[in-house]
Design an enzyme around this catalytic site. Structure first.
Site, short mmCIF file in Angstrom:
data_model
loop_
_atom_site.label_atom_id
_atom_site.label_comp_id
_atom_site.label_asym_id
_atom_site.label_seq_id
_atom_site.Cartn_x
_atom_site.Cartn_y
_atom_site.Cartn_z
N ARG A 58 0.83 -1.21 0.00
CA ARG A 58 0.00 0.00 0.00
C ARG A 58 0.86 1.26 0.00
NH1 ARG A 58 -3.76 -0.59 4.63
NH2 ARG A 58 -4.66 1.30 3.80
N ASP A 93 -2.96 7.85 3.63
CA ASP A 93 -2.22 8.35 2.46
C ASP A 93 -1.86 9.82 2.70
OD1 ASP A 93 -4.25 10.22 1.35
OD2 ASP A 93 -5.41 8.43 0.91
N HIS A 108 -5.47 8.24 12.17
CA HIS A 108 -5.14 6.82 12.09
C HIS A 108 -3.71 6.57 11.60
CE1 HIS A 108 -9.70 5.62 11.87
NE2 HIS A 108 -9.29 5.91 13.09
N CYS A 135 15.73 0.37 13.78
CA CYS A 135 15.16 1.68 14.13
C CYS A 135 16.23 2.75 13.92
CB CYS A 135 14.71 1.66 15.59
SG CYS A 135 14.27 3.29 16.20
N THR A 176 -16.77 8.75 4.26
CA THR A 176 -16.53 7.76 5.33
C THR A 176 -17.83 7.01 5.62
OG1 THR A 176 -15.76 7.40 7.60
CG2 THR A 176 -16.76 9.54 7.14
N ASN A 201 -21.10 12.18 0.75
CA ASN A 201 -20.67 10.78 0.58
C ASN A 201 -21.37 10.21 -0.65
OD1 ASN A 201 -18.97 8.80 1.93
ND2 ASN A 201 -20.82 7.59 2.25
N LEU A 202 -20.79 9.14 -1.17
CA LEU A 202 -21.39 8.50 -2.34
C LEU A 202 -22.80 8.01 -2.04
CD1 LEU A 202 -20.47 7.88 -5.21
CD2 LEU A 202 -19.61 5.68 -4.41
N GLU A 203 -23.01 7.57 -0.83
CA GLU A 203 -24.30 6.97 -0.43
C GLU A 203 -24.52 7.30 1.06
OE1 GLU A 203 -23.28 2.90 -1.12
OE2 GLU A 203 -21.75 2.95 0.44
C1 BJW Z 1 -17.13 7.56 -1.64
C2 BJW Z 1 -16.53 7.40 -2.89
C3 BJW Z 1 -16.39 8.56 -3.70
C4 BJW Z 1 -16.59 5.47 -1.92
N1 BJW Z 1 -16.84 9.74 -3.24
N2 BJW Z 1 -17.56 8.74 -1.21
C5 BJW Z 1 -17.60 1.96 20.13
C6 BJW Z 1 -17.02 3.13 20.58
C7 BJW Z 1 -15.64 3.34 20.47
C8 BJW Z 1 -14.82 2.37 19.91
C9 BJW Z 1 -15.40 1.19 19.47
C10 BJW Z 1 -16.76 0.99 19.59
N3 BJW Z 1 -17.03 -0.23 19.10
C11 BJW Z 1 -15.85 -0.78 18.68
C12 BJW Z 1 -14.85 0.06 18.87
C13 BJW Z 1 -13.41 -0.19 18.54
C14 BJW Z 1 -13.00 0.02 17.11
C15 BJW Z 1 -14.14 0.10 16.13
O1 BJW Z 1 -14.58 1.16 15.74
N4 BJW Z 1 -14.62 -1.04 15.65
C16 BJW Z 1 -15.72 -1.04 14.67
C17 BJW Z 1 -15.42 -2.01 13.56
C18 BJW Z 1 -17.01 -1.31 15.40
N5 BJW Z 1 -12.21 1.22 17.04
C19 BJW Z 1 -10.93 1.24 17.39
O2 BJW Z 1 -10.36 0.23 17.79
C20 BJW Z 1 -10.19 2.54 17.29
N6 BJW Z 1 -9.61 2.86 18.55
C21 BJW Z 1 -10.38 3.15 19.61
O3 BJW Z 1 -11.60 3.13 19.56
O4 BJW Z 1 -9.67 3.46 20.75
C22 BJW Z 1 -10.43 3.73 21.96
C23 BJW Z 1 -11.09 5.08 21.99
C24 BJW Z 1 -12.44 5.20 22.30
C25 BJW Z 1 -13.04 6.46 22.37
C26 BJW Z 1 -12.30 7.60 22.15
C27 BJW Z 1 -10.97 7.47 21.81
C28 BJW Z 1 -10.37 6.21 21.72
C29 BJW Z 1 -9.06 2.46 16.26
C30 BJW Z 1 -9.59 2.35 14.87
C31 BJW Z 1 -8.46 2.11 13.89
C32 BJW Z 1 -8.96 1.99 12.45
N7 BJW Z 1 -7.93 1.58 11.62
C33 BJW Z 1 -8.21 1.40 10.20
C34 BJW Z 1 -7.07 0.60 9.54
C35 BJW Z 1 -5.77 1.28 9.58
C36 BJW Z 1 -5.48 2.04 8.34
C37 BJW Z 1 -5.03 1.19 7.20
O5 BJW Z 1 -4.63 0.06 7.35
O6 BJW Z 1 -5.09 1.73 6.11
O7 BJW Z 1 -8.44 2.67 9.58
S1 BJW Z 1 -9.69 0.47 9.84
C38 BJW Z 1 -10.12 1.38 8.43
O8 BJW Z 1 -11.41 1.96 8.69
C39 BJW Z 1 -9.12 2.54 8.32
C40 BJW Z 1 -10.04 3.71 8.06
O9 BJW Z 1 -9.42 4.91 8.43
C41 BJW Z 1 -11.27 3.37 8.86
C42 BJW Z 1 -12.51 4.07 8.41
O10 BJW Z 1 -12.91 3.63 7.14
P1 BJW Z 1 -13.56 4.66 6.12
O11 BJW Z 1 -12.60 5.70 5.81
O12 BJW Z 1 -14.88 5.08 6.61
O13 BJW Z 1 -13.68 3.72 4.80
P2 BJW Z 1 -14.90 2.78 4.34
O14 BJW Z 1 -14.38 1.89 3.28
O15 BJW Z 1 -15.54 2.13 5.48
O16 BJW Z 1 -15.97 3.78 3.74
C43 BJW Z 1 -15.73 4.53 2.57
C44 BJW Z 1 -16.95 5.37 2.26
O17 BJW Z 1 -16.66 6.19 1.14
C45 BJW Z 1 -18.20 4.54 1.90
O18 BJW Z 1 -19.33 5.04 2.61
C46 BJW Z 1 -18.36 4.78 0.40
O19 BJW Z 1 -19.72 4.80 -0.03
C47 BJW Z 1 -17.74 6.13 0.22
N8 BJW Z 1 -17.19 6.36 -1.13
N9 BJW Z 1 -16.23 6.12 -3.11
C48 BJW Z 1 -17.44 9.82 -2.06
N10 BJW Z 1 -15.83 8.52 -4.97
#
Ligand code: BJW
Length: 233
Positions: A58, A93, A108, A135, A176, A201-203
């Protein structure tokens, strides 16, 4: 301009038209690989070679893509807006900064940074990384990892983000799905404090119902149009 303080949240959808994969769409990254294997500390502990391969691939990809009209429009908004402005991206990115954004938090982490799990230092990173990488700060081998926030880890600069959300009077969420916390809760935090909230957002996202307003379409079209409208207020 009737707004004095803007917070923008972006996700993978803002980079989709640049050719970067999203996560949860039909052909997204999580349809090809189990996130538990590559985006958790447990997955990294079990198979660091696989995790390095995933992020090396990536990191190489982002060097081949360019910012799109949505990234450029957000940089234009930052330059043209006279109030407080903060762009919070979940993306790892560097397309926002390459488009000219400066007031930016990568909550993130970033592909182009490495984190030493032993001494905690962060280093700029361009090439591949492996279990044999040393490192640059402490010299230890075998502890370097991508500077990416995995599931179960604390996202970066949360105090600064929540302070900005509480003071904002406009919250804009772009590209998102609203599946990942704490980012998925930002709309509620901003709205509770009186901000106008809009989803571009797209949807409809998972948190669509929490927004005051929504415009659905590709980011490369709807973001520049919305920014033009905002800057004319
Ligand atoms: C378009 C388009 C176009 C397409 N135009 N739109 C409840 C409360 C709090 C935490 C949790 C909870 N339940 C569970 C948790 C823990 C967990 C979590 O959220 N789990 C869920 C699965 C339920 N969260 C965590 O562990 C986080 N840490 C945490 O919560 O610490 C404690 C804390 C609590 C409270 C306060 C503070 C701290 C850490 C999360 C880490 C996420 N990491 C990732 C991977 C790393 C990056 C990588 O490898 O690249 O980050 S996961 C992945 O998802 C990535 C993204 O940043 C993240 C979000 O995804 P995103 O960006 O929304 O992408 P998609 O694919 O889901 O959506 C894309 C959208 O675009 C779609 O809607 C399309 O329609 C749209 N689209 N083309 C406009 N052209």
């Amino acid at each position: 301009m009737r707004f004095t303080s803007i917070v923008v949240l972006t996700g993978a959808g803002v980079s989709a038209e640049s050719g970067i994969d999203t996560f949860r769409t039909k052909d997204g990254l999580w349809s090809k690989i189990d996130y538990r294997d590559v985006a958790t500390p447990e997955g990294y502990a079990a198979n660091p070679v696989l995790v390095h391969e995933f992020y090396n691939m990536r990191r190489r990809k982002i060097a081949t893509v360019e910012p799109n009209d949505a990234h450029r429009a957000l940089a234009r908004l930052e330059r043209g807006f006279r109030g407080d402005f903060l762009l919070v991206t979940q993306n790892v990115d560097d397309l926002h900064e390459r488009a000219g954004s400066k007031k930016l938090i990568h909550m993130h982490g970033e592909h182009r940074k490495a984190l030493c799990a032993r001494c905690g230092s962060r280093s700029p990173w361009e090439g591949d990384m492996s279990v044999e990488t040393a490192c640059p700060s402490c010299g230890a081998v075998g502890h370097m990892r991508p500077d990416i926030v995995w599931f179960g880890e604390m996202p970066y600069q949360m105090d600064r983000i929540y302070d900005a959300l509480r003071l904002s009077d406009l919250f804009i969420s772009i590209g998102t799905s609203g599946n990942v916390y704490p980012a998925a809760q930002f709309v509620q935090e901003a709205g509770r404090n009186g901000a106008h909230t809009i989803e571009l957002n797209l949807e409809p996202s998972e948190t669509f119902d929490d927004f005051d307003e929504a415009i659905h379409g590709p980011a490369g079209k709807v973001v520049p149009e919305y920014v033009d409208w905002l800057l004319k207020l």
